[in-house]
Every structure is written in C-alpha cells, then in structure tokens.
Design a protein around this motif. Structure first.
Motif, PDB file in Angstrom:
ATOM      1  N   ARG A  38       0.826  -1.210   0.000  1.00  0.00           N
ATOM      2  CA  ARG A  38       0.000   0.000   0.000  1.00  0.00           C
ATOM      3  C   ARG A  38       0.854   1.251   0.000  1.00  0.00           C
ATOM      4  O   ARG A  38       0.553   2.227  -0.704  1.00  0.00           O
ATOM      5  N   LEU A  42       0.534   1.500  -4.131  1.00  0.00           N
ATOM      6  CA  LEU A  42      -0.754   2.187  -4.234  1.00  0.00           C
ATOM      7  C   LEU A  42      -0.600   3.679  -3.951  1.00  0.00           C
ATOM      8  O   LEU A  42      -0.955   4.530  -4.785  1.00  0.00           O
ATOM      9  N   ASN A  43      -0.031   4.002  -2.794  1.00  0.00           N
ATOM     10  CA  ASN A  43       0.187   5.422  -2.489  1.00  0.00           C
ATOM     11  C   ASN A  43       1.227   6.023  -3.434  1.00  0.00           C
ATOM     12  O   ASN A  43       1.116   7.182  -3.850  1.00  0.00           O
ATOM     13  N   ALA A  72      -4.387  -6.237  -3.563  1.00  0.00           N
ATOM     14  CA  ALA A  72      -4.554  -4.969  -2.842  1.00  0.00           C
ATOM     15  C   ALA A  72      -5.131  -3.902  -3.765  1.00  0.00           C
ATOM     16  O   ALA A  72      -5.994  -3.104  -3.360  1.00  0.00           O
ATOM     17  N   LEU A  76      -8.777  -1.914  -3.350  1.00  0.00           N
ATOM     18  CA  LEU A  76      -8.884  -0.456  -3.364  1.00  0.00           C
ATOM     19  C   LEU A  76      -9.809   0.007  -4.490  1.00  0.00           C
ATOM     20  O   LEU A  76     -10.629   0.914  -4.302  1.00  0.00           O
TER      21      LEU A  76
END
Length: 595
Positions: A38, A42-43, A72, A76
C-alpha cells in the motif's frame, strides 16, 4: 520452456513467507507485506485519486509474484472506483506460482479475501504467453504475460497510467531492470503516467530520468529507508467513447458485442435475419483449436483462444454441453504429429494427451483400431445459449446492410438507398455475408465461401469426437457432419449431403451410425467464410472500419478472444493478444507482408 524451467523453486520460511529459490529472496514480509504494498505501490502511484473520473484506468506491473499487489489494488478499486470505470491490469511473471501457492501466500491477509479468491479462482495455467483473467466482480480484467519482461513489454499493445515495478532487486534480477525494459516502460506509458518502486538503485533512477520521468526519492517503508516515485509531466488526453455498429449477430458479432459492453460501450447490432441465422445456428458445435505441429505462432494463437473461449463459456449459463474432445487420426502420420503437439509447452499439463486404442474405445463406447489425441480443454457448446446471453439487452435492428460509406462523422450504413445509421466505428462480423461489403477493396485478404451441412437426431448423449468430420452432443441427442464444399453458397438442405454425412459417420463410428434412424434426421446448411491461409482476419481495415471474419470452422474457439482484440482496438484499451499474433491475423497482412 519446460515446467521445471519456469518454476520459481518456491520454499517457505519458518515465518510462513514464500521464498524464491531461483532468486534467493522472499516475495514479501509476513509482518508488513500488505502495508508495504500500500505504501510503495498504491500510495506511490497516487491511488485512488489518480483514477478519479476516469472511464478506464490501466496499471502495469513487473513481477506478478503471489498476486499481492494486484489483490490490494483490486480491493482499493472496488472501494473507490469511479462510476462505470473499468480497470485493466497487465502483469509480467517469468516464473509463475501455482494457484494453491498463491492462495497460501495471500491467506495472510483476510482483508484481501474477496480479491484473493477472485484472482486465484481465475489463476492461469502458467504456460508461456498471454493469459486473460476476467474479474467481473471488480469490473476488471488482468492480462498476465508469462515470460521474459522485455519480450512481454514488446508484445503488449497497452499504455499504462501507473506502473508497479516489483521485480526482485536489480542486484538479484538485473534482466527486469535493463535499459531495454526501461525503454519499453517509457514507450508504454500514457501522458502523466506514474511509476512506483521499492528500489532506489542509481541505475533505475537514471534510467527513468533519461526517459523523461521526473524522479523523486520518498520515505521508505519499514526497514527500507527510501523508495522511488516517478511521473511523466505531460497532460492526460481526454477519453473518447465512440458510437459503434456491429453488422452480424452470429458468434463473431456476439463476441464483439460482449467485449464492447464490458468496455462500457453500447453497440447497435444490424442483423438481416435473426441471431444465429448463419453458421452459429446449429444446435451444437465443437470448440477445438487448430492444431499445428510446425508453426509455433499459429499453435500459440489457438491455444490462447481455446483457453479464453473455454473460460467464458464456462461462465455462460447453459453454454457447455460436454468437456473434452477426442481427436481421431486421419492419416498414419498423425500419431507422431499428435505426440509432437502434446509436447508443445503452450498447453497446460494434461491438456493434450495421446491415448491408446483401448482408452479411445472406452471414451467412444465402441471398439476402435486407433488411439487419438484427447483435448481436455476443448468442449461442445450450445451456440444459442451463448448468443442469448451475450446479446442480452443489446439493441438489434433487423435490417440487411447492403453498403457502407465513409462520412465526416465516421461511417454511414445503408439498406439499398435507405440510411440506417451513422456511427463512428463499424465492425463487420457477418461471416460470408461480409464479402459483398468488401467488394472493390484490393488490400484485404479475400473471403471464400465453404458450404457445410450437418445433421442431428434425438437420442442418448455422446462424447465429442472429431476426425475431419465430427460428432457432438446436443441437449437431447447427437449432431454430426459436416460437409465441406468450397465455392458453394447454397443453404438449401440436400438429401445427398445427409447421405454423405451418414456414410462418413458409418466409416468412422459404425456402431454409432447403426443407431441413427435416417428418417428422423434433421438437417441444416450454412456458409463458412475462409481465407487463403486459413487464418482469421481481425482488426482495422481503415480508420473506423473493422472486421472479424474468415473464422472457417473455428468460430466458436477463436471468436471470443478475437472479439476482445477488436473491442480493444476500437477503444484504445490493451489487447489480450501479443502483438506478434495480432500481426498474423491483421486483415491487411497481405499488404503488411509486402512492405
């Protein structure tokens, strides 16, 4: 490549972490693997904000591994996806895990259970090439390329909005981070694309910066002090959703419609008669690949097509009548040929098995003097169930399109002198019926007609068998045939062709033929469309004009995958086909080959 060559040599640490014996490193930390995913990916790619308001968003990943990053990402996406948005994922893995290994790895995180289950239930075989995984619960699709990273990127047609660079470290896996791979990352990036990776190696920073990315070191996660984020400074181009007309409502048209609908486009379909009025109108059909022991490209194309067709038909209510098709030899040399085909690495373990005469007899239910090739992934299907499901809710106009003309807005469709519609894109999927719409074009492989008549009867179920002719189960009996008459365009039923089919059946399967009562046989004839090289044509003829045709007797196996290729070409989405295979079926391939 053998199965052993492609193995990651997986082991498990005492803490339950999966470890690659090939690269000498763990895939993730059990303690903070998800948190790292994450934070880093993702971030690092600005998700979910980056896909806000987007109709389609594409993520590319180097290093699929256990599927953790994608599980993941899907979780999201499900929570924050834009209305009507569709997620495309392209991931590369040189040494794939099995589904059971991935399940064990992903079981560490119950919060990913839904995405993990969807991924592992759709998990591909791990054979070399491209594999498309449908994830309908997430309005997402994953194309997994099994093979070398540089090869896979060169073969991909897509453009990524975000990149997860998650191969093992440059020191352990330098091929994943080579200058050639960096070139491909840049070439396959959209305007404004984001890149995220755990490594801050100087070669990676320089490689991205030299290719136009703005690169920043960011605070790392856990024991890693730093990570990288990068982005292209160019502004994002607006998305375009074209209006599309599909001409023909057989399996080719339905396949294009299904793929366009999944992409968020509502096409209008023009059909002169009714869905399935042509070659898709028989009560049963076989889904089998074109077998080729010498041309690896053709073999790979049909292996991928069979995998995709089977997966989609399994998810279509009432479509699959029987699984597994026995291919009987037509010549003495076929035994050696079948052994060579069964050994091709494109087939999953057990997909192609050479069986003995006794094993063939057990399957047929009658003595036979020959063995054969048992194709476990092939099947018999009910075309009407497929057309009903894939064309459901679609606007179908009963009209014969007699000509098409380019216009300022795109294309005009006419029935004689009556204007039927004006759209931005047209797809010809009418089989032999497309030929008259192509008259006057000298840059397109010529379509040729082949008449085929098949017969069927009510009775006991029967395992599918092919030998040049074929016998396939229907819902309540048996269909067999078919004749193969080149240049014949008549669709009237002929008693002489029924006799030919009975004679062929008797020669090959005498006990089955003895149970057939000729006076209660039903019959139907249709026209197949073929090309000189017996390969389909699928792609753009000219801007806004597309065709899916020349499918011959392989429409049920080839159309689902090629329909997705057509839809991707229209919308600008990633195609499921490697570019080398797309070139083989390019409708302009005669012109392309001469350039």
């Amino acid at each position: 490549m053998t199965t052993e060559d492609a193995s990651p040599l997986l082991t498990w640490t005492d803490e339950g972490e999966p470890r690659s014996g090939r690269f000498g490193d763990v895939y993730f930390s059990r303690d903070d693997g998800l948190a790292e995913t994450r934070a880093v990916f993702l971030n690092g790619c600005g998700l979910p904000d980056a896909w806000g308001g987007r109709h389609r968003f594409t993520v590319a990943e180097l290093g699929f591994g256990t599927g953790l990053n994608i599980a993941a990402l899907l979780t999201l996406w499900q929570a924050h996806r834009p209305e009507g948005g569709r997620l495309h994922v392209f991931s590369i893995e040189g040494f794939p895990l099995t589904a059971d290994e991935a399940r064990r790895a992903l079981s560490n995180w119950p919060e990913l259970a839904e995405a993990a289950e969807a991924l592992t239930n759709a998990w591909p075989s791990g054979t070399p090439g491209f594999h498309r995984l449908e994830l309908p619960g997430f309005n997402a699709v994953l194309d997994l390329a099994v093979g070398d990273a540089e090869w896979a990127l060169k073969e991909w047609s897509g453009q990524a909005d975000a990149w997860f660079l998650d191969g093992f470290s440059p020191a352990l896996n330098p091929g994943m981070w080579s200058p050639e791979v960096m070139d491909q990352i840049a070439a396959h990036s959209t305007a404004g694309a984001r890149v995220a990776t755990f490594t801050v190696a100087g070669a990676v920073r320089r490689g991205l910066a030299e290719r136009g990315f703005i690169v920043e070191k960011m605070p790392g996660h856990g024991r890693k002090r730093e990570r990288l984020e990068a982005r292209l400074p160019t502004p994002l181009a607006p998305e375009i959703t074209p209006t599309v007309a599909v001409i023909g409502a057989g399996i080719a048209g339905a396949s294009v419609v299904r793929a366009l609908t999944a992409a968020g486009i509502a096409p209008v379909v023009f059909e002169a008669d009714s869905p399935g009025a042509g070659g898709s109108g028989f009560p049963s059909g076989l889904v089998t690949p074109r077998l080729d022991a010498g041309d690896t490209g053709i073999a790979a194309l049909y292996a991928q097509a069979l995998e995709r067709a089977r997966d989609l038909y399994r998810g279509t209510p009432g479509a699959v009548l029987a699984e597994g098709v026995l291919q009987l030899p037509q010549a003495d040399r076929d035994a050696a040929r079948y052994a060579k085909i069964a050994a091709q690495p494109i087939w999953p373990t057990g997909a192609m098995t050479v069986i003995s005469p006794d094993e063939a007899a057990d399957r047929i239910g009658a003595p036979t003097s020959t063995g054969g090739l048992l194709m476990s992934g092939a099947c018999a299907v009910k075309p009407a169930a497929i057309l009903s499901d894939w064309l459901s809710g679609v606007r179908i106009i009963k009209a014969a399109v007699t000509r098409i003309e380019p216009s300022e807005a795109g294309w005009r469709l006419f029935s004689d002198d009556d204007l039927l519609a004006e759209v931005e894109a047209v797809v010809l999927t009418a089989g032999w019926g497309s030929a008259h719409l192509l008259e006057g074009r000298d840059d397109t492989p010529r379509l040729s007609p082949v008449r085929g008549q098949a017969n069927w009867i009510s009775g006991p179920a029967f395992s599918p068998i092919a030998w040049g002719g074929y016998a396939a189960p229907t819902e309540d009996g048996l269909l067999f045939g078919a004749t193969h008459d080149r240049g014949d365009t008549s669709t009237g039923v002929r008693d002489a062709d029924t006799l030919r089919n009975l004679t062929t059946l008797k020669q090959r399967l005498p006990q089955l033929a003895a149970s057939v009562q000729a006076d209660v046989l039903q019959a139907r004839a249709a026209i197949r469309a073929t090309t000189a090289d017996r390969l389909p044509i699928a792609g753009a003829l000219t801007p806004g004009l597309f065709i899916l045709g020349g499918l011959g007797s392989r429409g049920l196996s080839a159309a689902p995958l090629l329909g997705e290729h057509i839809a991707a070409t229209i919308t600008g989405a990633p195609s499921p086909l490697p570019q080398s295979l797309a070139t083989r079926i390019n409708p302009l391939r005669v012109t392309v080959a001469s350039m």
